[in-house]
Design an enzyme around this catalytic site. Structure first.
Site, PDB file in Angstrom:
ATOM      1  CB  SER A   1      -7.865   3.652   3.132  1.00  0.00           C
ATOM      2  OG  SER A   1      -7.040   3.098   4.128  1.00  0.00           O
TER       3      SER A   1
ATOM      4  CB  SER B   1      -8.074   0.807   6.074  1.00  0.00           C
ATOM      5  OG  SER B   1      -8.790   1.990   5.910  1.00  0.00           O
TER       6      SER B   1
ATOM      7  CE  LYS C   1      -3.771   2.047   2.745  1.00  0.00           C
ATOM      8  NZ  LYS C   1      -4.592   1.892   3.961  1.00  0.00           N
TER       9      LYS C   1
HETATM   10  N1  GLN Z   1     -12.684   4.247   6.932  1.00  0.00           N
HETATM   11  C1  GLN Z   1     -12.017   4.663   8.132  1.00  0.00           C
HETATM   12  C2  GLN Z   1     -11.610   6.101   8.017  1.00  0.00           C
HETATM   13  O1  GLN Z   1     -11.880   6.694   7.010  1.00  0.00           O
HETATM   14  C3  GLN Z   1     -10.863   3.779   8.391  1.00  0.00           C
HETATM   15  C4  GLN Z   1      -9.664   4.159   7.637  1.00  0.00           C
HETATM   16  C5  GLN Z   1      -8.497   3.291   7.950  1.00  0.00           C
HETATM   17  O2  GLN Z   1      -8.624   2.274   8.622  1.00  0.00           O
HETATM   18  N2  GLN Z   1      -7.345   3.716   7.505  1.00  0.00           N
HETATM   19  O3  GLN Z   1     -11.052   6.644   8.936  1.00  0.00           O
END
Ligand code: GLN
Length: 478
Positions: free
Chosen positions: A154, A178, A79
């Site tokens: 994400s 994410s 990532k």
């Molecule tokens: N969807 C969550 C956020 O927008 C989690 C994001 C993540 O785990 N990096 O904060």
């Protein structure tokens, strides 16, 4: 050479029986991945030179009769919030569009020491903020299962790459879900280890007290092997734990008889019927394997989203302050004073979601509001952790959905941040408590969309989590 989607064991067998060399495999994998990328946009860029150099090292070791390492020849997608020396690391942001880090994250270093082959960097929501990958400055990723749908976020690019077969395994990062949510949406395995299990050195900070690096893979065993490689104490991350790392993959016996599982009442009331049915069917399967299932309660669950979006934005507002146009690559060209330069740089380069979070986070930390919001949210975080601690006095693992719904259509939720935030309703609690949790595929909806089942265990008990997920996976036909 045509390569089928391989497992870690499959790669090893092929190499040791000289069916293919690591160099041939990496070359073919790169060609295949570059071709497939047109469909999903999972990768932002590839790293062919580094991949082939690592592959040659593996081949040399094998030729010398040395042990080539547990990830020998295994292709890995990373990532793009995880730094890679000499290879562009953008965090899905215009701010870092040309940033070339001078060092490697510990997890990346360990993967290469273990013989892994870095394929390239995967697309993600800007600074890992999002649930659909649509917040990337470089365009969204398409779900390989249904290309009009999001892959989740994400870590959407990493999940899509693994689902598509363009890497054997991938690294993602998880702050509130994410890794698990995109794994669930793309039909692969995603693991968020205990907070502190994997070094965060080289993971671009979003919300430091919640950020985790973890594996995505097509099988539980592969995710366990990858975690075994990247886990363990690192003096460069003060929150990394000294706890010994078991040989997770060796512990997958398939035997889960007598394991006590908890089904949290609060997680089963808001499910769209198809997801709910698949989870309950999964629970029945676990019962048939000899697990004892009982209902439990995690009463602070209702406050998890509110507390998360205060804590995460507070930490983000502080972490993102470093992108000021001075220290990193992007700087606005048209400013007369220093403060204009800061303002213009940040105004021009941050996307809407990052700006929203910086403002929210700054607000909840400001004098006068700190006690009412930030401190309160920390107390709620304590309650959530206590709920889990109480539950784990009665049960060995908790089983729950990952997301209330399967992959949604691109564009469906972009204009409604609150609806987007609600997709994390079942993943955020585990992140706030810092316990290990994972998503394992548990079937598909009538439309063919994958659904993941979440398994959560006690701090540092990834072993039980993997054993349960693996036993379950053996019952599934894919
Ligand atoms: N969807 C969550 C956020 O927008 C989690 C994001 C993540 O785990 N990096 O904060």
């Amino acid at each position: 050479m045509k390569i089928p989607p391989l497992t870690i064991d499959g790669v090893r067998e092929g190499l040791l029986s000289r069916q293919f060399s690591a160099t041939e495999l990496a070359g073919e994998a790169l060609r295949f991945a570059e071709g497939e990328n047109a469909t999903t946009g999972a990768y932002l860029h590839f790293s062919p030179e580094r991949a082939l150099a690592a592959a040659r090292q593996v081949d040399d070791k094998i030729a010398r009769g040395e042990e080539p390492g547990p990830l020998a020849g295994v292709t890995v997608a990373v990532k793009d919030v995880i730094v890679t020396k000499g290879i562009r690391t953008t965090c899905g942001s215009k701010l870092l569009a040309h940033f070339i880090p001078p060092y490697d994250a510990t997890a990346v270093e360990r993967i290469e020491q273990a013989g892994g082959i870095l394929m390239g960097k995967t697309n993600c929501d800007e600074f890992a903020m999002g649930s659909s990958n649509e917040n990337s400055a470089f365009g969204p990723v398409r779900n390989p299962v249904a290309t009009d749908r999001v892959p989740g976020g994400s870590s959407g690019g990493s999940a899509a790459a693994v689902a598509q077969g363009t890497a054997v395994v991938a690294l993602g990062s998880d702050t509130g879900g994410s890794i698990r949510q995109p794994a669930s949406f793309c039909g692969v395995v995603g693991v968020t280890p205990t907070y502190g299990r994997v070094s965060r050195y080289g993971l671009t900070a979003f919300a430091s007290s919640l950020d985790h690096i973890g594996p995505l893979a097509r099988s539980v065993k592969d995710s366990a092997t990858l975690l075994g490689v990247i886990a363990g104490h690192d003096p460069r991350d003060a929150t990394s734990a000294a706890a010994p790392v078991p040989d997770y993959a060796a512990e997958l016996t398939g035997d889960v008889k007598g394991l006590k599982l908890g089904l949290p009442r609060e997680y089963l009331k808001d499910l769209t019927s198809e997801t709910g049915r698949l989870i309950l069917k999964g629970v029945d399967t676990l019962k048939s394997l000899g697990c004892e299932v009982r209902e439990i309660s995690l009463p602070a669950t209702d406050y998890a989203i509110a507390s998360y979006y205060i804590i995460a934005t507070a930490e983000a507002s502080s972490n993102l302050a470093r992108y000021d146009g001075v220290r990193y690559t992007f700087r606005s060209g048209s400013s007369e004073t220093l403060s204009d330069m800061y303002r213009n740089t940040r105004g021009e380069a941050f996307g809407a979601e990052c700006k929203r979070r910086i403002m929210l986070g700054t607000y909840v930390l400001s004098a006068g509001y700190y006690d009412a919001y930030y401190l309160k949210a920390q107390k709620v975080r304590g309650l959530i952790a206590r709920d889990f601690a109480n539950a784990f006095q009665q049960v060995d693992a908790i089983v729950a959905p990952v997301s209330p719904f399967p992959a949604f259509k691109l564009g469906e939720k972009v204009d409604d941040p609150l609806a987007m935030y609600l997709s994390d309703i079942f993943t955020i609690t585990g992140s706030l408590a810092g316990i290990p949790c994972m998503s394992v595929p548990c079937g598909k909806t009538a439309e063919g969309l994958p659904v993941g089942m979440q398994i959560l265990t006690r701090h540092f008990d990834e072993s039980t989590m993997f054993r349960l997920a693996d036993a379950f996976e053996r019952t599934q036909t894919r």
